[in-house]
Design a protein around this motif. Structure first.
Motif, PDB file in Angstrom:
ATOM      1  N   GLN A  74       0.817  -1.214   0.000  1.00  0.00           N
ATOM      2  CA  GLN A  74       0.000   0.000   0.000  1.00  0.00           C
ATOM      3  C   GLN A  74       0.853   1.268   0.000  1.00  0.00           C
ATOM      4  OE1 GLN A  74      -3.155   0.303  -0.376  1.00  0.00           O
ATOM      5  NE2 GLN A  74      -4.039  -1.684   0.081  1.00  0.00           N
ATOM      6  N   LEU A  75       2.101   1.145   0.413  1.00  0.00           N
ATOM      7  CA  LEU A  75       2.999   2.309   0.409  1.00  0.00           C
ATOM      8  C   LEU A  75       3.246   2.829  -1.000  1.00  0.00           C
ATOM      9  CD1 LEU A  75       5.656   1.198   3.063  1.00  0.00           C
ATOM     10  CD2 LEU A  75       3.854   2.892   3.352  1.00  0.00           C
ATOM     11  N   PHE A  76       3.093   1.961  -1.995  1.00  0.00           N
ATOM     12  CA  PHE A  76       3.324   2.388  -3.378  1.00  0.00           C
ATOM     13  C   PHE A  76       2.287   3.408  -3.838  1.00  0.00           C
ATOM     14  CE2 PHE A  76       5.625  -1.710  -3.458  1.00  0.00           C
ATOM     15  CZ  PHE A  76       6.847  -1.244  -3.920  1.00  0.00           C
ATOM     16  N   PRO A  81       3.526   9.272  -7.252  1.00  0.00           N
ATOM     17  CA  PRO A  81       3.973  10.513  -7.912  1.00  0.00           C
ATOM     18  C   PRO A  81       5.488  10.609  -8.024  1.00  0.00           C
ATOM     19  CG  PRO A  81       2.268  10.977  -6.294  1.00  0.00           C
ATOM     20  CD  PRO A  81       2.679   9.564  -6.079  1.00  0.00           C
ATOM     21  N   TYR A  82       6.187  10.181  -6.986  1.00  0.00           N
ATOM     22  CA  TYR A  82       7.646  10.245  -6.993  1.00  0.00           C
ATOM     23  C   TYR A  82       8.235   9.233  -7.976  1.00  0.00           C
ATOM     24  CZ  TYR A  82       6.513  12.635  -2.650  1.00  0.00           C
ATOM     25  OH  TYR A  82       5.963  13.496  -1.730  1.00  0.00           O
ATOM     26  N   ILE A 128       2.615   0.556 -11.426  1.00  0.00           N
ATOM     27  CA  ILE A 128       2.259   1.110 -10.112  1.00  0.00           C
ATOM     28  C   ILE A 128       1.422   2.372 -10.267  1.00  0.00           C
ATOM     29  CG2 ILE A 128       3.187   2.166  -8.007  1.00  0.00           C
ATOM     30  CD1 ILE A 128       5.637   0.315  -8.352  1.00  0.00           C
ATOM     31  N   TYR A 129       1.851   3.264 -11.158  1.00  0.00           N
ATOM     32  CA  TYR A 129       1.132   4.521 -11.380  1.00  0.00           C
ATOM     33  C   TYR A 129      -0.287   4.276 -11.893  1.00  0.00           C
ATOM     34  CZ  TYR A 129      -0.373   8.680 -13.930  1.00  0.00           C
ATOM     35  OH  TYR A 129      -1.108   9.727 -14.422  1.00  0.00           O
ATOM     36  N   LEU A 130      -0.416   3.434 -12.907  1.00  0.00           N
ATOM     37  CA  LEU A 130      -1.727   3.170 -13.499  1.00  0.00           C
ATOM     38  C   LEU A 130      -2.651   2.470 -12.509  1.00  0.00           C
ATOM     39  CD1 LEU A 130      -0.531   2.024 -17.037  1.00  0.00           C
ATOM     40  CD2 LEU A 130      -1.770   4.129 -16.504  1.00  0.00           C
ATOM     41  N   ALA A 131      -2.105   1.539 -11.716  1.00  0.00           N
ATOM     42  CA  ALA A 131      -2.923   0.864 -10.706  1.00  0.00           C
ATOM     43  C   ALA A 131      -3.417   1.863  -9.666  1.00  0.00           C
ATOM     44  CB  ALA A 131      -2.111  -0.247 -10.032  1.00  0.00           C
ATOM     45  N   GLN A 132      -2.568   2.797  -9.279  1.00  0.00           N
ATOM     46  CA  GLN A 132      -2.946   3.796  -8.284  1.00  0.00           C
ATOM     47  C   GLN A 132      -4.002   4.756  -8.831  1.00  0.00           C
ATOM     48  OE1 GLN A 132      -1.766   7.366  -8.254  1.00  0.00           O
ATOM     49  NE2 GLN A 132      -3.135   7.665  -6.516  1.00  0.00           N
ATOM     50  N   GLY A 308      -4.473  -2.988  -4.997  1.00  0.00           N
ATOM     51  CA  GLY A 308      -3.697  -4.219  -4.939  1.00  0.00           C
ATOM     52  C   GLY A 308      -4.043  -5.179  -6.059  1.00  0.00           C
ATOM     53  N   SER A 309      -5.323  -5.257  -6.389  1.00  0.00           N
ATOM     54  CA  SER A 309      -5.753  -6.149  -7.457  1.00  0.00           C
ATOM     55  C   SER A 309      -5.213  -5.689  -8.810  1.00  0.00           C
ATOM     56  CB  SER A 309      -7.284  -6.201  -7.491  1.00  0.00           C
ATOM     57  OG  SER A 309      -7.732  -7.109  -8.458  1.00  0.00           O
TER      58      SER A 309
END
Length: 385
Positions: A74-76, A81-82, A128-132, A308-309
């Motif tokens: 979840q930290l991702f 943004p970074y 990671i970006y797209l999932a977020q 996460g999914s």
């Protein structure tokens, strides 16, 4: 609830990953020591050059694997943004700053003795970006302008920077993962169809815009039409497959690695595996990928959070694309794109990023297992109350 090291880790995923990665290091040595001997002037190269380098990357990847496996995924979400900023900076440095060239492309950053390929890290960063982003757009994902388009601006900029290197294979893989994540997010079919048409048209336009790129992408149709140039690599790969048969010539017994097959330890390592270990060796590799990808799908399906999914499925699809592109290329079913075989081919950046990606899957799985165990414990407490 206390953390159980033995119960809470996805050991099938972890052990399969390490079985394939260790096998990869072995095959990198077997397929590269002849080429390594002839590196440098007068053939004074170290036959263990690629083995040493890949082993160092394997140890480094193991340390990162352990760290990310125990890091809360979840930290991702906060780091996204970074990660994107760092992705842009690294790609810009390759093009305008500290990039180093090789094989007619400028894709690497030379940081002292360390040589990194930023596009490999960017692939994971984009997942990671797209999932977020799309996990937060579930409510209005059906709205094209508000829900679908904004992240595509970032994807488009990344695509342009990677194409400047140039690297059509990696750029295409990122577009395909983007499409897949948008699909899983629940976008409308009409929007997906439009994006598919635009993406396909863009790929075709880029493929025919450069003669060398067009010839490389079409040479797989009939490699024997140009056997000494564009078709050479694929033809030599065919010979390696044919020479291996069912059980192979034995570890170290490849003939094609004697400077006949270009990139025998990177893009075309699978034909060497087939030549030395036969179809059984190839089936071992494919079987390991099958286990890793299956576990990834299960992990994504069981995850209770949209982020996460999407992250798990994005990682699975990213690895699957690389496997399909590589196996398809060396077997003559797909164009040769220069994409390596994950965990197996020589390449520190690829190995490191793939290990980190699977470690994130293991982290998501650990969370799933702990949540399930917590629920079972709570149910037991209610029954005994």
């Amino acid at each position: 609830m206390k953390y159980s090291f033995l119960k809470d880790n996805d050991w099938l995923l972890i052990l399969t990953t390490y079985a394939l990665a260790c096998f990869g290091v072995l095959m990198v040595f077997s397929s590269s020591y002849v080429e390594a001997m002839y590196m440098g002037e007068g053939g004074t190269g170290d036959p263990y050059f690629f083995l040493k380098r890949q082993s160092v990357w394997f140890i480094l990847a193991t340390l990162f694997f352990i760290f990310f496996m125990h890091l809360n995924y979840q930290l991702f979400k906060k780091m996204s943004p970074y990660i994107i900023i760092l992705s842009f900076v690294s790609l810009l440095l390759v093009i305008f700053g500290f990039g180093s060239s090789g094989g007619g492309a400028q894709r690497w950053l030379q940081l002292g003795p360390i040589r990194l390929q930023p596009s490999e890290f960017v692939k994971l960063g984009m997942v990671i970006y797209l999932a977020q982003v799309y996990s937060q757009k579930q409510v209005y994902i059906h709205k094209f302008i508000k829900g679908v388009v904004p992240p595509l601006i970032v994807v488009g900029l990344v695509f342009i920077l990677i194409m400047r290197q140039p690297d059509l294979g990696t750029a295409t893989a990122i577009l395909m993962v983007t499409f897949f994540i948008i699909f899983l997010s629940g976008a409308r079919w009409t929007h997906l169809l439009g994006l598919g048409v635009v993406g396909s048209s863009l790929f075709i336009a880029l493929a025919v815009s450069e003669t060398y790129r067009y010839e490389r992408l079409t040479s797989f149709v009939d490699p024997f039409a140009d056997p000494m140039n564009n078709g050479l690599q694929l033809i030599q790969g065919y010979i390696a497959f044919a020479h291996g048969g069912l059980t192979g010539t034995g570890l170290g017994g490849s003939v094609q690695k004697l400077l006949y097959l270009p990139e025998a330890h990177t893009d075309f390592i699978l034909p060497i595996i087939s030549e030395e270990l036969g179809i059984l060796g190839v089936l071992f590799v494919i079987g390991c990928y099958g286990v890793i990808l299956f576990r990834g799908v299960v992990i994504g399906s069981r995850c209770r959070t949209p982020f996460g999914s999407l992250l798990a499925f994005g990682i699975v699809f990213q690895i699957a694309i690389q496997v399909v592109f590589n196996i398809g290329a060396v077997s003559g079913l797909l164009p040769i794109t220069g994409i390596t075989l994950p965990l197996v081919s020589n390449g520190g950046s690829s190995l490191l990023v793939t290990m980190i990606s699977i470690a994130i899957l293991a982290s998501i799985s650990r969370t799933n297992i702990r949540q399930k165990r917590l629920k079972l414990d709570q149910d037991d407490e209610l029954k005994t109350a």
